[in-house]
Design a protein around this motif. Structure first.
Motif, mmCIF file in Angstrom:
data_model
loop_
_atom_site.group_PDB
_atom_site.id
_atom_site.type_symbol
_atom_site.label_atom_id
_atom_site.label_comp_id
_atom_site.label_asym_id
_atom_site.label_seq_id
_atom_site.Cartn_x
_atom_site.Cartn_y
_atom_site.Cartn_z
ATOM 1 N N LEU A 64 0.384 -18.042 -10.654
ATOM 2 C CA LEU A 64 -0.834 -17.727 -9.911
ATOM 3 C C LEU A 64 -0.584 -16.890 -8.660
ATOM 4 C CD1 LEU A 64 -2.773 -21.112 -10.179
ATOM 5 C CD2 LEU A 64 -3.157 -18.992 -11.454
ATOM 6 N N TYR A 65 0.670 -16.623 -8.348
ATOM 7 C CA TYR A 65 0.993 -15.824 -7.166
ATOM 8 C C TYR A 65 0.502 -14.384 -7.350
ATOM 9 C CZ TYR A 65 3.804 -13.417 -3.637
ATOM 10 O OH TYR A 65 4.221 -12.619 -2.611
ATOM 11 N N GLY A 66 0.955 -13.662 -8.333
ATOM 12 C CA GLY A 66 0.405 -12.383 -8.735
ATOM 13 C C GLY A 66 0.648 -11.182 -7.838
ATOM 14 N N ILE A 67 1.180 -11.372 -6.654
ATOM 15 C CA ILE A 67 1.398 -10.236 -5.763
ATOM 16 C C ILE A 67 2.511 -9.342 -6.299
ATOM 17 C CG2 ILE A 67 1.993 -9.517 -3.404
ATOM 18 C CD1 ILE A 67 -0.794 -10.894 -3.793
ATOM 19 N N ASP A 68 3.436 -9.918 -7.055
ATOM 20 C CA ASP A 68 4.478 -9.103 -7.674
ATOM 21 C C ASP A 68 3.860 -8.104 -8.659
ATOM 22 O OD1 ASP A 68 3.826 -11.518 -8.989
ATOM 23 O OD2 ASP A 68 5.731 -11.635 -10.031
ATOM 24 N N GLU A 69 2.858 -8.538 -9.393
ATOM 25 C CA GLU A 69 2.152 -7.619 -10.292
ATOM 26 C C GLU A 69 1.306 -6.615 -9.514
ATOM 27 O OE1 GLU A 69 2.230 -10.949 -10.962
ATOM 28 O OE2 GLU A 69 3.236 -11.036 -12.915
ATOM 29 N N VAL A 70 0.683 -7.055 -8.441
ATOM 30 C CA VAL A 70 -0.144 -6.155 -7.629
ATOM 31 C C VAL A 70 0.714 -5.026 -7.049
ATOM 32 C CG1 VAL A 70 -1.558 -5.982 -5.540
ATOM 33 C CG2 VAL A 70 -1.900 -7.881 -7.125
ATOM 34 N N LEU A 71 1.900 -5.354 -6.574
ATOM 35 C CA LEU A 71 2.801 -4.332 -6.042
ATOM 36 C C LEU A 71 3.185 -3.342 -7.145
ATOM 37 C CD1 LEU A 71 4.352 -3.351 -3.559
ATOM 38 C CD2 LEU A 71 6.205 -4.894 -4.203
ATOM 39 N N SER A 72 3.379 -3.840 -8.340
ATOM 40 C CA SER A 72 3.730 -2.979 -9.473
ATOM 41 C C SER A 72 2.583 -2.049 -9.859
ATOM 42 C CB SER A 72 4.137 -3.828 -10.674
ATOM 43 O OG SER A 72 5.320 -4.538 -10.362
ATOM 44 N N ILE A 73 1.370 -2.495 -9.657
ATOM 45 C CA ILE A 73 0.206 -1.664 -9.976
ATOM 46 C C ILE A 73 0.187 -0.404 -9.114
ATOM 47 C CG2 ILE A 73 -2.326 -1.590 -9.891
ATOM 48 C CD1 ILE A 73 -2.240 -4.525 -10.923
ATOM 49 N N ALA A 74 0.767 -0.470 -7.929
ATOM 50 C CA ALA A 74 0.866 0.728 -7.086
ATOM 51 C C ALA A 74 1.645 1.823 -7.817
ATOM 52 C CB ALA A 74 1.542 0.387 -5.760
ATOM 53 N N ILE A 75 2.630 1.448 -8.590
ATOM 54 C CA ILE A 75 3.397 2.414 -9.387
ATOM 55 C C ILE A 75 2.533 2.952 -10.520
ATOM 56 C CG2 ILE A 75 5.345 2.646 -10.999
ATOM 57 C CD1 ILE A 75 6.838 0.613 -9.187
ATOM 58 N N LEU A 76 1.833 2.065 -11.176
ATOM 59 C CA LEU A 76 1.026 2.453 -12.338
ATOM 60 C C LEU A 76 -0.117 3.373 -11.950
ATOM 61 C CD1 LEU A 76 0.941 -1.065 -13.956
ATOM 62 C CD2 LEU A 76 2.401 0.851 -14.608
ATOM 63 N N ASN A 77 -0.656 3.208 -10.775
ATOM 64 C CA ASN A 77 -1.774 4.040 -10.319
ATOM 65 C C ASN A 77 -1.399 5.515 -10.225
ATOM 66 O OD1 ASN A 77 -3.687 2.027 -10.164
ATOM 67 N ND2 ASN A 77 -3.243 1.561 -8.030
ATOM 68 N N VAL A 78 -0.117 5.812 -10.106
ATOM 69 C CA VAL A 78 0.336 7.192 -10.011
ATOM 70 C C VAL A 78 0.141 7.922 -11.347
ATOM 71 C CG1 VAL A 78 2.357 8.658 -9.555
ATOM 72 C CG2 VAL A 78 1.992 6.594 -8.201
ATOM 73 N N TYR A 79 0.150 7.168 -12.455
ATOM 74 C CA TYR A 79 0.170 7.790 -13.782
ATOM 75 C C TYR A 79 -1.007 7.442 -14.682
ATOM 76 C CZ TYR A 79 4.719 9.499 -12.536
ATOM 77 O OH TYR A 79 5.731 10.147 -11.898
ATOM 78 N N GLY A 80 -2.037 6.822 -14.182
ATOM 79 C CA GLY A 80 -3.237 6.616 -14.975
ATOM 80 C C GLY A 80 -3.304 5.286 -15.704
ATOM 81 N N SER A 81 -4.435 5.071 -16.351
ATOM 82 C CA SER A 81 -4.755 3.768 -16.935
ATOM 83 C C SER A 81 -3.888 3.379 -18.119
ATOM 84 C CB SER A 81 -6.231 3.713 -17.341
ATOM 85 O OG SER A 81 -6.495 4.708 -18.304
ATOM 86 N N ILE A 82 -3.335 4.331 -18.854
ATOM 87 C CA ILE A 82 -2.480 3.980 -19.985
ATOM 88 C C ILE A 82 -1.258 3.184 -19.515
ATOM 89 C CG2 ILE A 82 -1.208 6.162 -19.977
ATOM 90 C CD1 ILE A 82 -1.034 5.970 -23.015
ATOM 91 N N GLY A 83 -0.821 3.471 -18.305
ATOM 92 C CA GLY A 83 0.307 2.736 -17.738
ATOM 93 C C GLY A 83 -0.002 1.259 -17.567
#
Length: 166
Positions: A96-115
């Motif tokens: 339930l922490y989820g901040i590790d995934e949120v930080l990773s989403i910053a990377i994914l945002n660079v390359y679009g929704s397929i990421g």
């Protein structure tokens, strides 16, 4: 007025690569994850092409910032330097922490929704180096690094998909 010297792009990139290696993974292992994600869509895809795309993703400053921040938090958790209950949540990689995934989403945002879809899949199945990082057999905490490595692979997969569409 306090003026600080900004870290050069080259220095931040080199430091990012150095810390990824210090934490037990390399670009080729991330490229293997990228190949895993894309091999069914592009049967002619090679590990070398995946590696080139992983390296391109790692050249982005947003990616470097996320990686360095996540690795630092993992290291602080290993040394017991975080406040409770954060210390315990990161050590246990609480679902339930989820901040590790949120930080990773910053990377994914660079390359679009397929990421994002690639990342969700690889985060769930945890192939290759992700299984090792999650095993905790090396005595290190990789609560953030496993997600960041998966996000880099997913971003590289997105980059390949976009480039091959053109």
């Amino acid at each position: 007025m306090n003026q600080s010297v900004s870290a050069s792009t080259k220095d931040v990139h080199q430091t990012t690569i150095e810390w990824i290696h210090r934490r037990g993974i390399n670009e080729s292992q991330i490229a293997e994850l990228t190949l895993y994600l894309q091999k069914d869509f592009f049967p002619d895809l090679t590990l070398e092409e995946c590696l080139v795309n992983v390296e391109k993703v790692l050249e982005k400053r947003e990616v470097q910032n996320a990686v360095l921040t996540g690795i630092q938090l993992d290291i602080l958790a290993e040394s017991g330097s975080l406040i409770e209950p954060l210390q315990d949540m990161i050590v246990r990689d609480e679902s339930l922490y989820g901040i590790d995934e949120v930080l990773s989403i910053a990377i994914l945002n660079v390359y679009g929704s397929i990421g994002l879809t690639n990342y969700g899949y690889i985060d769930r199945v945890k192939p290759g180096i992700l299984a090792k990082l999650n095993s905790r057999t090396d005595g290190e905490i990789h609560t953030f690094l496993d997600d960041l490595a998966g996000a880099i692979a997913a971003a590289a997969a997105s980059r390949i998909a976009h480039n091959r569409q053109q």
